[in-house]
Write a protein that holds these residues in place. Structure first.
Motif, short mmCIF file in Angstrom:
data_model
loop_
_atom_site.label_atom_id
_atom_site.label_comp_id
_atom_site.label_asym_id
_atom_site.label_seq_id
_atom_site.Cartn_x
_atom_site.Cartn_y
_atom_site.Cartn_z
N TYR A 43 0.74 -1.52 -0.07
CA TYR A 43 -0.14 0.12 -0.16
C TYR A 43 0.74 1.27 0.15
CZ TYR A 43 -4.05 -2.80 1.20
OH TYR A 43 -5.53 -3.58 1.10
N ARG A 44 2.05 1.49 0.67
CA ARG A 44 2.94 2.27 0.86
C ARG A 44 3.44 2.72 -0.52
NH1 ARG A 44 6.31 0.38 4.30
NH2 ARG A 44 4.96 0.62 5.97
N GLU A 45 3.90 1.67 -1.47
CA GLU A 45 4.24 1.83 -2.52
C GLU A 45 3.41 2.43 -3.48
OE1 GLU A 45 7.31 1.84 -4.08
OE2 GLU A 45 7.90 1.81 -1.87
N ASN A 70 -4.05 5.92 -7.24
CA ASN A 70 -4.37 4.61 -6.71
C ASN A 70 -5.03 4.83 -5.29
OD1 ASN A 70 -3.19 2.86 -8.37
ND2 ASN A 70 -1.28 3.08 -7.47
N ASN A 71 -4.87 6.27 -4.62
CA ASN A 71 -5.26 6.31 -3.30
C ASN A 71 -6.98 6.13 -2.93
OD1 ASN A 71 -2.77 7.14 -1.74
ND2 ASN A 71 -2.66 9.09 -3.12
N SER A 72 -7.52 6.57 -3.90
CA SER A 72 -9.23 6.30 -3.77
C SER A 72 -9.56 4.91 -3.71
CB SER A 72 -10.09 6.74 -4.82
OG SER A 72 -9.66 6.47 -6.11
N PHE A 73 -8.44 4.10 -4.13
CA PHE A 73 -8.58 2.69 -4.12
C PHE A 73 -8.21 1.66 -2.83
CE2 PHE A 73 -8.71 3.79 -8.76
CZ PHE A 73 -10.18 3.34 -8.99
N ILE A 74 -7.19 2.38 -2.49
CA ILE A 74 -6.38 1.82 -1.22
C ILE A 74 -6.59 2.37 0.29
CG2 ILE A 74 -4.58 0.97 -2.75
CD1 ILE A 74 -2.68 3.14 -1.37
N LEU A 132 -2.55 0.62 8.86
CA LEU A 132 -1.45 1.42 9.57
C LEU A 132 -2.01 1.63 11.04
CD1 LEU A 132 -0.64 4.45 7.25
CD2 LEU A 132 0.70 2.27 7.71
N LEU A 133 -3.30 1.83 11.22
CA LEU A 133 -3.73 1.97 12.89
C LEU A 133 -3.59 0.48 13.51
CD1 LEU A 133 -7.21 3.87 12.18
CD2 LEU A 133 -5.00 4.63 13.28
N ASP A 134 -4.03 -0.98 12.71
CA ASP A 134 -3.77 -2.14 13.59
C ASP A 134 -2.19 -2.12 13.81
OD1 ASP A 134 -6.53 -2.31 13.24
OD2 ASP A 134 -6.35 -3.72 11.51
N LEU A 135 -1.56 -1.80 12.84
CA LEU A 135 0.15 -2.10 13.09
C LEU A 135 0.67 -0.94 14.18
CD1 LEU A 135 1.32 -2.66 9.47
CD2 LEU A 135 1.13 -4.57 11.42
N GLY A 136 -0.21 -0.09 14.64
CA GLY A 136 0.27 1.04 15.45
C GLY A 136 1.45 2.08 14.89
N THR A 137 1.61 2.06 13.73
CA THR A 137 2.34 3.13 13.13
C THR A 137 1.67 4.28 12.61
OG1 THR A 137 1.89 1.86 10.86
CG2 THR A 137 3.91 1.19 11.78
N TYR A 138 1.32 5.11 13.78
CA TYR A 138 0.55 6.12 13.82
C TYR A 138 1.33 7.60 13.13
CZ TYR A 138 -1.68 3.38 17.45
OH TYR A 138 -2.31 2.36 17.94
N ASP A 139 2.61 7.57 13.03
CA ASP A 139 3.36 8.64 12.33
C ASP A 139 3.31 8.58 10.95
OD1 ASP A 139 4.30 9.65 14.94
OD2 ASP A 139 6.06 8.69 14.76
N GLU A 140 3.23 7.19 10.47
CA GLU A 140 3.06 6.93 8.94
C GLU A 140 1.52 7.33 8.65
OE1 GLU A 140 3.40 3.46 5.55
OE2 GLU A 140 4.31 3.33 7.60
N SER A 198 1.03 11.11 8.53
CA SER A 198 1.90 11.85 7.41
C SER A 198 1.27 11.47 5.87
CB SER A 198 3.46 11.13 7.30
OG SER A 198 4.10 11.37 8.30
N TYR A 199 0.61 10.33 5.97
CA TYR A 199 0.11 9.87 4.76
C TYR A 199 -1.41 10.85 4.82
CZ TYR A 199 -3.25 7.07 1.73
OH TYR A 199 -4.03 6.46 0.62
N LEU A 200 -1.99 11.04 5.91
CA LEU A 200 -3.42 11.92 5.97
C LEU A 200 -3.14 13.31 5.38
CD1 LEU A 200 -5.50 10.68 8.81
CD2 LEU A 200 -6.09 10.54 6.44
#
Length: 630
Positions: A60-62, A69-73, A81-89, A92-94
């Motif tokens: 998804y990051r790539e 692609n963003n509207s589809f992913i 990202l929330l489930d993995l706890g990678t909140y900073d990423e 940044s994405y938002l």
């Protein structure tokens, strides 16, 4: 630039809309890129489905590096990202997406969710409250926000969003259904009910929806009592709001407090000039629930007060029917009382020969002739005339055919019966009267000992019919299955079914003799029977026979045997409740009836008779003798 892109560009450029042309070029180019990346998106989704969230996040990051692609992913990527706890990423994405679409409310809501999931609850709270305040003037955005909060179990924020907007826009009825749903999810029934009442006042067309919801959600006596009190207050405060009066009548009927329903219906009919229509509704429901005193009282009132309206005839017939229903439940049945009823039906038919209600009266008259006066031929003549009458409705003609089939069964001519039942079953396939015909055919097979065919009919009826018929079908089906499990040939059940047929044909003495042999473990021919699982059914059947013959002490003793010898059996609560009914309605022993109903509620709180037992206990205690007056 390919030829088709160049063609689109030049057409739009000629019309001075270069910006739109560029947008279309990007769109076409983006579509091409999406087609190239479609397999990567699918692969990322498959990783996510398999639970490999890290691998999915990498893909998804790539993919997120290309805007197309963003509207589809978007949803899958953020949630991963929330489930993995990678909140900073995730932040940044938002932020990247928000630069492109600064007004996108979804991005803003998800940012608040990131603060909450990361554990910064104070920041999330301030953020959500500020977001609600910024958008409280926008109804569509507020509804979207409430749905977001609800779907993520953030109910308080959903309620806050809707109420803030409602207050700002100074519209107390705004978002009533949305708030009712959120209060229900929160478990706040009082506020839920208030919002439904707000909703129902907006248009009277909403009232049936609200009744359906209330019936499904308010099932406990205290919940209905709370609603009743709230409605009394609303009716007193807003006497000209019709829906409050209507709902108050409805809720008292749900509680089976038909006297209170009548008090309100009487006022309702006068206030809104309904010619006794609402009172008629209460009388019909009271009669269906065997509250003969109140049904008769209401019908007499309508006859007296509305004698120049169509409801006069309906009430006149309703009063005779109420007397008939009471007579059928008073044991032993008085032949003189039956003759009086027949005379009243004849008088009604003679007085109003061209009225449709006279046809209904004729059917009732035939039933009394057949079942209580042993004048089957007279009943057959009446029913055949009714069936042949061109003014008879399809429904009434079908019911008359079923009655005629019943009489032929009384006469010992089951083939004539099944012919009539099958006619109705064929012509009224998906209607309740058609299901009733199928049930009667199932019982015929059961009486004859053909349990396989009976079961085939019953299996259909358990799935697709009215509740009353479905319950009858289920009861008979369970009796067959229960007894066949112990005796694959079904010898004992065949004996029992044949006794039921004798009873149907009013051959009571012969039926009792056969039941005595069954209790001793023998068939009518003296053959020993190995299956004793049917003994509880034998006690139950005999108890009902003794009751109808006025032998109440014998009936009570048999019902007690069911509770003593078969305490875990399906008939145990039936037997207990029937004891209370005998003490109440036949022996007029109020104290003993109250004792039994009270004990019944403690012992069988989940029984289908629980609501009725509670209502009868409260009636005997005197809860319904005085009602608030408006």
């Amino acid at each position: 630039m390919t030829n088709y892109k160049y063609y689109i560009y030049n057409i739009i450029h000629i019309n001075n809309t270069r910006g739109i042309a560029l947008f279309l070029i990007v769109l076409l180019h983006g579509s091409s890129l999406f087609a190239q990346n479609q397999s990567e998106i699918q692969l990322a989704n498959e990783y996510l489905l398999r639970g490999d969230k890290k691998k999915a996040a990498e893909l998804y990051r790539e993919l997120s590096k290309q805007d197309v692609n963003n509207s589809f992913i978007y949803n899958n990527y953020i949630n991963t990202l929330l489930d993995l706890g990678t909140y900073d990423e995730a932040q940044s994405y938002l932020k990247k997406l928000s630069k492109r679409e600064p007004d996108n409310i979804q991005y803003k809501l998800d940012m608040g969710l990131i603060y909450m999931r990361s554990g910064d609850l104070q920041k999330a709270d301030h953020y959500f409250r500020d977001l609600i305040a910024e958008n409280k003037m926008n109804v569509q955005r507020i509804k979207m926000m409430a749905e977001f909060f609800s779907s993520r179990s953030l109910i308080d924020y959903g309620i806050l969003a809707l109420t803030e907007s409602r207050n700002f826009l100074n519209n107390p009825n705004l978002f009533s259904l949305d708030l009712a749903m959120l209060y229900r999810l929160k478990g706040n029934q009082d506020k839920m009910v208030q919002e439904y009442l707000n909703y129902v006042t907006q248009t009277s067309a909403n009232i049936q929806y609200v009744k359906n919801v209330m019936q499904a959600l308010l099932t406990e006596p205290e919940e209905l009592a709370s609603l009743e009190k709230l409605l009394y207050d609303r009716v007193q405060e807003f006497p000209d709001v019709e829906v409050y009066s209507d709902l108050l009548i409805w809720v008292t009927m749900q509680q089976k407090n038909f006297y209170a329903s009548f008090v309100q219906a009487r006022a309702y009919d006068k206030r809104y000039k309904h010619d006794g229509e609402k009172s008629m509704e209460v009388a019909r429901v009271a009669l269906d629930n065997e509250d003969y005193d109140n049904a008769a009282k209401i019908y007499r009132y309508i006859i007296r007060e509305y004698n120049k309206t169509p409801n006069y005839l309906m009430a006149t017939l309703g009063l005779i029917r109420t007397r008939e229903a009471r007579l059928r439940k008073t044991y032993p049945v008085s032949t003189d009382s039956v003759k009086t009823l027949v005379s009243d039906y004849k008088k009604f038919i003679k007085q109003y020969p061209d009225n449709a209600n006279a046809l209904e009266a004729a059917r009732s008259e035939a039933s009394l002739f057949a079942n209580y006066l042993d004048q089957k031929d007279s009943a057959i003549i009446i029913l055949n005339k009714l069936i042949a009458n061109p003014r008879t409705s399809t429904y009434l003609r079908s019911k008359a055919k079923l009655d005629l089939g019943d009489i032929y069964l009384l006469k010992g001519e089951p083939w004539e019966s099944t012919l009539l039942y099958s006619q109705v079953e064929k012509t009224q396939k998906e209607n309740p009267v058609g299901y009733e015909a199928k049930l009667k055919n199932a019982k015929l097979f059961y009486y004859k000992g053909d349990f396989r065919l009976a079961q085939e009919h019953l299996d259909i009826l358990k799935e697709a019919t009215t509740r009353e018929i479905a319950n009858d079908a289920l009861d008979l089906s369970m009796r067959i299955k229960e007894n066949i499990a112990f005796d694959s040939v079904g010898e004992a059940l065949k004996e029992y079914a044949s006794v039921e047929l004798l009873l149907y044909q009013n051959k009571t003495d012969e039926a009792l003799q056969r039941l005595e042999k069954l209790k001793q473990g023998y068939s009518s021919t003296g053959k020993p029977l190995t299956n004793q699982s049917i003994l509880d059914d034998v006690y139950w059947l005999e108890a009902n026979i003794r009751m109808k013959r006025g032998e109440f002490e014998n009936s009570l003793a048999l019902l007690q045997k069911i509770q003593t010898e078969f305490p875990q059996d399906i008939l145990a609560d039936d037997a207990f409740f029937l004891q209370g009914e005998i003490y109440e309605r036949q022996l007029r022993n109020k104290e003993k009836a109250m004792e039994i109903y009270r004990e019944f509620l403690n012992k069988y709180p989940g029984s289908v008779y629980a609501a009725e037992a509670r209502k009868r206990y409260r009636t005997l205690r005197g809860d319904f003798t005085e009602q608030p007056q408006l």
